[in-house]
Design a protein around this motif. Structure first.
Motif, short mmCIF file in Angstrom:
data_model
loop_
_atom_site.label_atom_id
_atom_site.label_comp_id
_atom_site.label_asym_id
_atom_site.label_seq_id
_atom_site.Cartn_x
_atom_site.Cartn_y
_atom_site.Cartn_z
N ALA A 109 0.84 -1.21 0.00
CA ALA A 109 0.00 0.00 0.00
C ALA A 109 0.86 1.25 0.00
O ALA A 109 1.86 1.33 0.72
N SER A 152 -0.79 4.43 0.11
CA SER A 152 -1.60 5.54 0.62
C SER A 152 -1.18 5.94 2.03
O SER A 152 -1.58 7.00 2.51
N PHE A 153 -0.44 5.08 2.68
CA PHE A 153 -0.21 5.30 4.11
C PHE A 153 1.26 5.61 4.40
O PHE A 153 2.15 5.06 3.76
N LEU A 190 -2.70 8.08 6.95
CA LEU A 190 -2.70 8.46 5.54
C LEU A 190 -1.56 9.42 5.27
O LEU A 190 -1.22 10.25 6.11
N VAL A 249 -3.71 12.42 0.87
CA VAL A 249 -4.43 11.22 0.42
C VAL A 249 -5.77 11.17 1.14
O VAL A 249 -5.84 11.36 2.35
N ALA A 282 -7.49 5.82 -0.42
CA ALA A 282 -6.92 4.69 0.31
C ALA A 282 -7.83 3.48 0.17
O ALA A 282 -7.37 2.35 -0.01
N GLU A 314 -7.33 1.86 -3.17
CA GLU A 314 -6.08 1.12 -3.25
C GLU A 314 -6.17 -0.20 -2.49
O GLU A 314 -5.75 -1.25 -2.98
N VAL A 347 -11.80 1.13 4.01
CA VAL A 347 -11.08 2.07 4.87
C VAL A 347 -12.09 3.08 5.38
O VAL A 347 -12.90 3.59 4.61
#
Lengths: 131, 880
Positions: free
Chosen positions: B155, B157-158, B296, B300, B305, B308, B332
């Protein structure tokens, strides 16, 4: 010329003042204060004498309610242009007289200068407009 | 500070001003007398030329004042005088308002603490929870370690992803062994949450490696166990027989997860990695028990998120169909929303209810004020005759209602101070973060805000009505004229109140019905006279001897005086423990990812006997069902019906995915018995299929909770139980000693508090409505005294008069009820998720509420109707 302008100012201001607080949003804000300062800087006076004097020099052109001066006087006291002290009246009575402070003198000078400038401008336009 | 000095010296200025004006007049009069006027003439002339002395003096004084503020002050002063002139009226209004505002402040302080305050982490708006799920949201579930590891690497997004699960362990090597709650986390705890240790360091990626045993401790634990000693870093403590090195102390305000305020330690997932198991938890993709929080990256959004994560989950499902088919998606949501869950609906319902109560209270007060306007008609007419314009009168009347509002608000705050602790006790642990609620400064601000708002709400209509006075007719008629529109206004207020009252009462009625159904629902076992408690048997000491220990322990437990029977269970009903397991049916093989599943409980012998769960067919587990014997299982009725409808399940052989420590994977187990369904949670909509396995055939599984059926008061056995366990091993502290009744009651805490609060508010609303209706009818009777007198004088029957008044009330009630029922039908569906065993549009509840509201309303109108009927026509006609 100058006295004529003052007289005119005086008239409009007093009339305006009677119509509540509108005078300061009118054409000549501060005109009454200016006249009071000018008069008092010649000699400290109490309210009655001041009213009389204003009437005399405007050659009785103005028929005003004398009381209308008082709110203006209080405002000027509050702003610090005037102060009061004990003095004697024309009849030798003890009275509270109004006196111009340093701040008041300074303010008067500034105002006179700006008024003169304004009228010079207006006069110039009035004289030259049609030429 | 000049203005301040002027404020205090202005009385001197006033005196000087008066003196100056006096001198002016004297001097002028003297001048005039010199000109030959008499003293009297001179003074009059002086005054005339001066102008209106009083007005000029007032104008001049105003120079020294703040006009707006001072006229507000004078309005307030006048309002206070009005309040004191009518103490009865003022008291009634203040009491009504105090109830409304007090209730609102109390509820809002809880809503604020629970829903509005940000989570206690850095930039909490960037924290989200990531859940695994099926194609639909409602199948959302926890996450397995391997999935989490894949998420973490894939991932983008984080900034960080953090996985955690609850744990608890026994601290030994101290005076008394101590049971501690804690959390197993991935190493990113500190960077994800953005809260650094106050001492030492956070975890590093190396700390996740197998064999690592490092620990962060809570501030409280540090203070109590180590007396705040700063040299604690690097020291080792023994938890569950393993040594952990303390690497840091978290600050006092640190609470993670926020729902677990009592956590004492945080350690890394290394503890789940090196159980000398065939497959450690960290490598088991089908064991879902982690919660995942992410921070995040800046910029984002949650939606990005979410997108994704869905892609990643789908990819993993393709890659690992055996384990991930059921978890082919993910979603999420903001961390705050996930902490709150369903609670926010419930709280908003309660908040809505309490606001409606305040609205009803405002309606009542508006009606009282409207009645008073009639009494004050003459005064208001006089004021406008003296030159007050409409705005001035509205302002004055509004000042009065605002003052009443503020007085009510102050009383309401006092009430809220008194009530909040009681409400918090009622809520208990059932609402996360509620314990932080309190009446603090922002809440007082809120109370002031709603006080002023209510002042405007109940004051504006009466003020506008009053200011519309027709001067001439009012003064001419001596103040007895009436404004016809008042009745119309007052009646609509009543109709509105009845409607809102119905909505609230229906809501409360539904919650009460639902709660009664919950408490009466069959649990499938007998909950009274059951004592439950637990203790850990740490792997370090008991890895190989667990079964023997339990066998001995239960024998000695059953021998205690007062004990009828005793058993051990993992996942006891009415605790929040639950496990699900999928199973394989060799007769109907299915691909791995699509295998059916069921609730899993593993138990000692005598469990069904102790809980009094009926054994419907077959046999119970016995001591001979050990590792050497054939592997067995018991299922519940729901299991038999769901998976083997119309067949005999006894003798069927299934393979539940439970490893028993033997090589070769999970063994095939024979179903030897069928038991009745047991309700696992206090609030549960259906009885799901369940599998019971004998603990003696799963010796590597820890730990059993003890459940004891007693012949005496269950709690009286606590000391004996503690003595017994400690005599067997002094390093085993007994915790969570609770009776089953207690556990049951804890499970129902949320529906109970919703029911009590909504019930109380509905009761209050009904009371206010009935009082309001009474007031309107009584007022109407008093206003119509003359009319009724005339009717009676002309020969009307007293019954007819009574019927007339009751008829008026009934019309209002029926219109209000009709609107209320319609509104209830529309709005009751918000309660849907909080109702059990009752439909949001339950006709019985609706009918009962309508009938009782109408009857109470008529009862309230009955008294004025009697008074109307007993009017003496002679007196009535003479008084006017």
């Amino acid at each position: 010329m100058k006295s004529l302008i003052l007289t005119y100012l005086f008239k409009t201001t007093i009339v305006a003042h009677m119509k509540k607080k509108a005078q300061y949003r009118g054409l000549f804000p501060g005109a009454l204060e200016m006249m009071i300062l000018k008069t008092l800087s010649w000699k400290p006076m109490h309210g009655y004498a001041l009213a009389q004097r204003l009437k005399d020099i405007s050659e009785d052109y103005l028929q005003i309610e004398e009381g209308s001066l008082y709110p203006a006087l209080q405002r000027m006291l509050k702003t610090g242009w005037l102060e009061t002290e004990m003095g004697l009246s024309a009849r030798n009575r003890p009275v509270r007289v109004f006196k111009v402070t340093e701040a008041g003198k300074k303010h008067l000078e500034q105002e006179l200068a700006s008024v003169e400038k304004m009228f010079a401008g207006i006069t110039r336009v009035l004289t030259l407009a049609e030429q | 500070m000049n203005w301040l000095r002027q404020f205090f010296t202005r009385h001197r200025h006033y005196d000087e001003l008066s003196q100056s004006i006096r001198e002016h007049l004297d001097e002028k009069a003297a001048d005039l007398m010199d000109r030959g006027l008499t003293r009297e003439q001179a003074e009059r002339t002086a005054r005339r030329e001066f102008g209106n002395v009083t007005q000029i003096e007032e104008c001049s004084r105003e120079v020294w004042q703040w006009p707006t503020l001072e006229s507000i002050l004078s309005d307030a002063k006048y309002a206070i005088r009005q309040m004191r002139k009518a103490p009865g009226f003022s008291t009634v209004v203040v009491v009504i308002l105090a109830l409304g505002i007090g209730a609102n402040t109390t509820v809002f302080s809880i809503v604020d603490a629970v829903m509005l305050r940000p989570l206690p982490f850095a930039q909490p708006q960037r924290l989200v929870e990531v859940k695994a799920s099926g194609e639909q949201h409602f199948e959302s579930s926890d996450v397995s370690y391997p999935d989490f590891f894949d998420w973490r690497t894939q991932a983008h997004s984080f900034e960080h992803l953090l996985a955690y699960h609850d744990t608890s362990d026994t601290l030994t090597g101290v005076n008394r062994p101590l049971h501690l709650d804690g959390e197993v986390v991935s190493w990113e705890m500190v960077p994800t949450l953005g809260i650094s240790p106050e001492l030492g360091r956070g975890f590093s990626p190396e700390d996740e490696k197998q064999g690592s045993r490092v620990i962060l401790i809570s501030h409280t634990f540090w203070k109590t166990q180590f007396a705040g000693d700063r040299s604690v870093l690097g020291r080792s403590i023994s938890l569950g027989g393993n040594l952990y090195t303390i690497i840091g102390v978290m600050p006092a305000t640190f609470r993670f997860p926020v729902t677990q305020p009592n956590n004492s330690f945080w350690t890394t997932l290394a503890v789940d990695a090196d159980v000398t198991d065939i497959r450690p938890l960290t490598a088991n993709r089908s064991t879902h028990f982690l919660t995942v929080v992410g921070r995040l990256k800046p910029g984002v959004t949650v939606a990005q998120a979410d997108q994704e994560m869905k892609v990643i989950a789908a990819r993993l499902a393709k890659q690992y169909p055996e384990t991930n088919t059921r978890h082919s998606s993910a979603w999420v949501q903001s961390e705050l929303a996930s902490v709150l869950g369903d609670t926010s609906t419930l709280l908003l319902v309660v908040l809505g209810a309490v606001m409606l109560v305040l609205l009803i209270a405002c309606g009542n007060i508006a009606n009282l004020l409207l009645a008073r306007v009639r009494d004050r008609h003459r005064e208001i007419a006089m004021r406008s005759a003296l030159g007050a314009d409409r705005a001035r009168i509205v302002r004055q009347l509004l000042a009065e209602s605002l003052l009443l509002g503020v007085a009510g608000g102050i009383a309401g705050c006092l009430l809220a101070f008194a009530c909040t602790p009681a409400v918090l006790r009622l809520i208990g642990d059932s609402v996360p973060r509620a314990a932080d609620a309190g009446v603090d400064l922002p809440m007082l601000g809120f109370a002031l805000g709603i006080s002023l708002l209510s002042g405007v709400v109940f004051g504006i209509v009466p003020a506008l009505t009053a200011s519309k006075t027709d001067l001439v007719s009012t003064l001419k008629e001596g103040g007895y004229s009436d404004i016809p529109s008042h009745d119309w206004l007052r009646s609509s207020v009543i109709v509105g109140q009845v409607a809102v009252g119905i909505v609230l009462t229906v809501g409360a009625g539904l919650l009460i019905t639902s709660f009664v159904r919950l408490t009466r629902m069959d649990e499938g076992f007998t909950p009274d006279h059951l004592l439950t408690f637990t203790f850990d048997l740490p792997d370090a000491t008991y890895k190989d001897t667990r079964s023997q220990f339990y066998q001995q322990y239960f024998e000695r437990l059953r021998a205690l005086p007062g004990v009828q029977s005793a058993a051990g269970v993992h996942n006891l009903p009415m605790t929040y423990d639950l496990a699900m397991i999928s199973f394989e049916d060799p007769e109907h093989p299915l691909p791995k990812g699509q295998q059916p599943n069921a609730d899993l409980t593993f138990i000692s012998t005598d469990y069904f006997h102790t809980l009094q769960v009926p054994l419907l067919r077959g046999r119970d587990f016995t001591d001979s069902d050990d590792m050497k014997a054939p592997q067995v299982m018991i299922v519940n009725e729901a299991f038999a019906k769901r998976y083997f409808p119309g067949e005999d399940v006894l003798g069927k052989k299934l393979k539940p995915g439970a490893l028993n420590g033997m090589p070769g994977g999970p063994p095939l187990r024979e179903i030897v018995g069928v038991v009745g369904n047991v309700r696992h949670f206090g609030v549960q909509r259906e009885m799901p299929p369940a599998i019971y396995l004998p603990a003696s055939q799963l010796p590597n599984w820890c730990c059993l909770r003890s459940v004891v059926r007693t012949s005496v008061d269950p709690m009286s056995l606590e000391p004996a139980v503690r003595r017994l366990v400690s005599s067997m091993d002094p390093n085993l502290p007994v915790t969570q000693v609770r009776t089953m009744d207690e556990l049951f009651s804890l499970q129902l805490a949320q529906p109970r508090f919703a029911m009590i609060l909504l019930g109380a508010f509905a009761g209050l609303a009904l009371l206010l409505t009935v009082v309001g209706l009474y007031g309107v009818m009584a007022y109407s009777v008093s206003r119509r005294t003359r009319e009724i007198g005339v009717r009676l004088a002309l020969g009307a029957q007293r019954n007819t008069v009574m019927r007339m008044i009751l008829h008026d009330a009934a019309v209002l009630l029926l219109i209000g009820t009709a609107i209320g029922v319609a509104a209830s039908i529309v709005s009751a569906s918000v309660l849907k998720s909080t109702l059990y065993g009752v439909d949001p549009h339950d006709p019985l509840v609706l009918t009962v509420v309508c009938i009782s509201v109408t009857l109470t309303g008529l009862l309230a109108a009955y008294i004025p109707s009697i008074r109307a009927a007993s009017i003496d026509p002679m007196k009535a006609l003479r008084t006017e």
